[in-house]
Design a protein around this motif. Structure first.
Motif, PDB file in Angstrom:
ATOM      1  N   ALA A  80       0.825  -1.208   0.000  1.00  0.00           N
ATOM      2  CA  ALA A  80       0.000   0.000   0.000  1.00  0.00           C
ATOM      3  C   ALA A  80       0.864   1.263   0.000  1.00  0.00           C
ATOM      4  O   ALA A  80       0.500   2.268  -0.625  1.00  0.00           O
ATOM      5  N   ARG A  81       2.020   1.235   0.684  1.00  0.00           N
ATOM      6  CA  ARG A  81       2.902   2.405   0.660  1.00  0.00           C
ATOM      7  C   ARG A  81       3.440   2.633  -0.742  1.00  0.00           C
ATOM      8  O   ARG A  81       3.542   3.779  -1.201  1.00  0.00           O
ATOM      9  N   HIS A  82       3.815   1.553  -1.441  1.00  0.00           N
ATOM     10  CA  HIS A  82       4.271   1.681  -2.828  1.00  0.00           C
ATOM     11  C   HIS A  82       3.173   2.285  -3.695  1.00  0.00           C
ATOM     12  O   HIS A  82       3.417   3.214  -4.486  1.00  0.00           O
ATOM     13  N   GLN A  83       1.961   1.786  -3.556  1.00  0.00           N
ATOM     14  CA  GLN A  83       0.852   2.300  -4.362  1.00  0.00           C
ATOM     15  C   GLN A  83       0.571   3.760  -4.050  1.00  0.00           C
ATOM     16  O   GLN A  83       0.321   4.564  -4.954  1.00  0.00           O
ATOM     17  N   LEU A  84       0.647   4.116  -2.773  1.00  0.00           N
ATOM     18  CA  LEU A  84       0.393   5.502  -2.371  1.00  0.00           C
ATOM     19  C   LEU A  84       1.481   6.443  -2.863  1.00  0.00           C
ATOM     20  O   LEU A  84       1.203   7.458  -3.517  1.00  0.00           O
ATOM     21  N   LEU A  85       2.751   6.100  -2.567  1.00  0.00           N
ATOM     22  CA  LEU A  85       3.862   7.010  -2.848  1.00  0.00           C
ATOM     23  C   LEU A  85       4.168   7.127  -4.333  1.00  0.00           C
ATOM     24  O   LEU A  85       4.522   8.216  -4.817  1.00  0.00           O
ATOM     25  N   ASP A  86       4.043   6.022  -5.057  1.00  0.00           N
ATOM     26  CA  ASP A  86       4.512   6.008  -6.448  1.00  0.00           C
ATOM     27  C   ASP A  86       3.403   6.153  -7.485  1.00  0.00           C
ATOM     28  O   ASP A  86       3.698   6.377  -8.659  1.00  0.00           O
ATOM     29  N   HIS A  87       2.164   6.022  -7.058  1.00  0.00           N
ATOM     30  CA  HIS A  87       1.052   6.118  -8.020  1.00  0.00           C
ATOM     31  C   HIS A  87      -0.007   7.130  -7.599  1.00  0.00           C
ATOM     32  O   HIS A  87      -0.369   8.004  -8.388  1.00  0.00           O
ATOM     33  N   VAL A  88      -0.528   6.998  -6.394  1.00  0.00           N
ATOM     34  CA  VAL A  88      -1.666   7.830  -6.002  1.00  0.00           C
ATOM     35  C   VAL A  88      -1.257   9.279  -5.770  1.00  0.00           C
ATOM     36  O   VAL A  88      -1.840  10.208  -6.348  1.00  0.00           O
ATOM     37  N   LEU A  89      -0.252   9.511  -4.912  1.00  0.00           N
ATOM     38  CA  LEU A  89       0.123  10.896  -4.594  1.00  0.00           C
ATOM     39  C   LEU A  89       0.563  11.696  -5.817  1.00  0.00           C
ATOM     40  O   LEU A  89       0.183  12.871  -5.953  1.00  0.00           O
ATOM     41  N   PRO A  90       1.375  11.120  -6.746  1.00  0.00           N
ATOM     42  CA  PRO A  90       1.694  11.905  -7.943  1.00  0.00           C
ATOM     43  C   PRO A  90       0.457  12.310  -8.735  1.00  0.00           C
ATOM     44  O   PRO A  90       0.388  13.432  -9.268  1.00  0.00           O
ATOM     45  N   ARG A  91      -0.548  11.423  -8.810  1.00  0.00           N
ATOM     46  CA  ARG A  91      -1.774  11.766  -9.529  1.00  0.00           C
ATOM     47  C   ARG A  91      -2.569  12.839  -8.795  1.00  0.00           C
ATOM     48  O   ARG A  91      -3.164  13.725  -9.412  1.00  0.00           O
ATOM     49  N   VAL A  92      -2.596  12.756  -7.467  1.00  0.00           N
ATOM     50  CA  VAL A  92      -3.292  13.777  -6.688  1.00  0.00           C
ATOM     51  C   VAL A  92      -2.647  15.144  -6.904  1.00  0.00           C
ATOM     52  O   VAL A  92      -3.337  16.145  -7.159  1.00  0.00           O
ATOM     53  N   LEU A  93      -1.308  15.199  -6.807  1.00  0.00           N
ATOM     54  CA  LEU A  93      -0.624  16.481  -6.980  1.00  0.00           C
ATOM     55  C   LEU A  93      -0.798  17.015  -8.394  1.00  0.00           C
ATOM     56  O   LEU A  93      -0.917  18.230  -8.597  1.00  0.00           O
ATOM     57  N   ASP A  94      -0.823  16.123  -9.375  1.00  0.00           N
ATOM     58  CA  ASP A  94      -1.065  16.547 -10.750  1.00  0.00           C
ATOM     59  C   ASP A  94      -2.454  17.175 -10.869  1.00  0.00           C
ATOM     60  O   ASP A  94      -2.622  18.227 -11.498  1.00  0.00           O
ATOM     61  N   GLU A  95      -3.458  16.548 -10.246  1.00  0.00           N
ATOM     62  CA  GLU A  95      -4.815  17.095 -10.270  1.00  0.00           C
ATOM     63  C   GLU A  95      -4.890  18.446  -9.570  1.00  0.00           C
ATOM     64  O   GLU A  95      -5.714  19.294  -9.914  1.00  0.00           O
ATOM     65  N   LEU A  96      -4.016  18.658  -8.586  1.00  0.00           N
ATOM     66  CA  LEU A  96      -3.995  19.920  -7.853  1.00  0.00           C
ATOM     67  C   LEU A  96      -3.193  21.003  -8.568  1.00  0.00           C
ATOM     68  O   LEU A  96      -3.036  22.116  -8.059  1.00  0.00           O
ATOM     69  N   GLY A  97      -2.661  20.682  -9.758  1.00  0.00           N
ATOM     70  CA  GLY A  97      -1.989  21.687 -10.571  1.00  0.00           C
ATOM     71  C   GLY A  97      -0.481  21.683 -10.517  1.00  0.00           C
ATOM     72  O   GLY A  97       0.164  22.549 -11.117  1.00  0.00           O
ATOM     73  N   HIS A  98       0.113  20.710  -9.817  1.00  0.00           N
ATOM     74  CA  HIS A  98       1.573  20.607  -9.776  1.00  0.00           C
ATOM     75  C   HIS A  98       2.066  19.814 -10.995  1.00  0.00           C
ATOM     76  O   HIS A  98       1.400  18.873 -11.448  1.00  0.00           O
ATOM     77  N   LEU A  99       3.241  20.172 -11.497  1.00  0.00           N
ATOM     78  CA  LEU A  99       3.840  19.459 -12.613  1.00  0.00           C
ATOM     79  C   LEU A  99       4.665  18.298 -12.069  1.00  0.00           C
ATOM     80  O   LEU A  99       5.741  18.493 -11.501  1.00  0.00           O
ATOM     81  N   MET A 100       4.137  17.084 -12.203  1.00  0.00           N
ATOM     82  CA  MET A 100       4.806  15.884 -11.721  1.00  0.00           C
ATOM     83  C   MET A 100       5.396  15.136 -12.913  1.00  0.00           C
ATOM     84  O   MET A 100       4.710  14.922 -13.922  1.00  0.00           O
ATOM     85  N   VAL A 101       6.656  14.735 -12.796  1.00  0.00           N
ATOM     86  CA  VAL A 101       7.368  14.084 -13.905  1.00  0.00           C
ATOM     87  C   VAL A 101       7.783  12.687 -13.481  1.00  0.00           C
ATOM     88  O   VAL A 101       8.347  12.493 -12.397  1.00  0.00           O
ATOM     89  N   HIS A 102       7.493  11.706 -14.336  1.00  0.00           N
ATOM     90  CA  HIS A 102       7.907  10.326 -14.093  1.00  0.00           C
ATOM     91  C   HIS A 102       9.355  10.180 -14.540  1.00  0.00           C
ATOM     92  O   HIS A 102       9.662  10.234 -15.730  1.00  0.00           O
ATOM     93  N   GLY A 103      10.258  10.042 -13.584  1.00  0.00           N
ATOM     94  CA  GLY A 103      11.669   9.936 -13.921  1.00  0.00           C
ATOM     95  C   GLY A 103      12.520   9.829 -12.668  1.00  0.00           C
ATOM     96  O   GLY A 103      12.016   9.806 -11.546  1.00  0.00           O
ATOM     97  N   SER A 104      13.827   9.752 -12.880  1.00  0.00           N
ATOM     98  CA  SER A 104      14.799   9.711 -11.791  1.00  0.00           C
ATOM     99  C   SER A 104      15.699  10.942 -11.898  1.00  0.00           C
ATOM    100  O   SER A 104      15.887  11.483 -12.992  1.00  0.00           O
TER     101      SER A 104
END
Length: 226
Positions: free
Chosen positions: A95-119
């Motif tokens: 659940a932590r993996h799902q939250l940190l790596d999938h859910v939170l980036p999508r939430v922040l994107d919906e809130l108007g932040h520019l989230m980039v998939h990368g290292s």
């Protein structure tokens, strides 16, 4: 409640999320994460589904203005943008993996932040960001630099901010690498690792919190892996 830093924002959660650093300040929270033992209610239909080899691995739906995310193992997360709250199952490793790596980036994107998939790594000239499709080796490349002393900033996702004079900065989510077992044994054999989730063979290597929470680094270059 526990306060943590995630991408330079204050995250308040009902459980300690050990991959994250402590909060940088004690102001009002930007996001709240609430564990719930009773499962989130699934919508009657899904707005969009992502597939891998014809198997549905991620679904997105809505119920009365709230977003619901379902993973391939059946886990359900709900986020309400109006009060910036994520409701999730008990936060075990999966659940932590799902939250940190999938859910939170999508939430922040919906809130108007520019989230980039990368290292991203921290060099004397600034941050170097590696982007590309999943499976091309972004995490392994970042781990190879970390193994020779060039510090990892963030793996899998980061927040990008365009500031004054169009300066572009990278705000890390958290210092953790997601690697296949052979990459761990080759590049990070002296670091502690654990299974990333119950559904994947990758392992998570969580690095010491050497980077100050909310640490922003100007981007010196972006490498696209093809």
């Amino acid at each position: 409640m526990s306060d943590s830093d995630y991408a330079g924002l204050l995250l308040q959660s009902s459980a300690v999320i050990r991959e994250l650093t402590g909060a940088f300040d004690d102001g009002p929270s930007d996001l709240r994460v609430i564990e719930q033992s009773n499962p989130v209610v699934a919508p009657s239909r899904w707005v969009h589904e992502w597939t891998n080899n014809d198997d549905v691995v991620l679904s997105l739906g809505r119920i009365e203005g709230r977003h619901v995310v379902r993973f391939e193992d059946g886990s359900l997360f709900e986020f309400d943008l109006s009060n910036r709250t994520v409701t999730c199952p008990p936060l075990d490793a999966t659940a932590r993996h799902q939250l940190l790596d999938h859910v939170l980036p999508r939430v922040l994107d919906e809130l108007g932040h520019l989230m980039v998939h990368g290292s991203a790594i921290d060099t004397p000239s600034g941050a170097i960001v590696f982007i590309g499709d999943s499976g091309l080796g972004k995490s392994t490349l970042a781990a190879s630099f970390q193994s020779v002393g060039i510090e990892l900033l963030s793996d899998d996702c980061m927040r990008i901010v365009v500031g004054l004079n169009n300066a572009v900065t990278c705000v890390p989510t958290y210092r953790s690498l997601r690697l296949w077992p052979d990459s761990v044994s080759t590049l990070m054999s002296t670091s502690r690792s654990e299974p990333m989730s119950e559904t994947q063979d990758k392992r998570r290597v969580t690095l010491p919190h050497a980077v100050t929470p909310a640490h922003s680094t100007e981007v010196a270059g972006i490498c696209v892996l093809l």
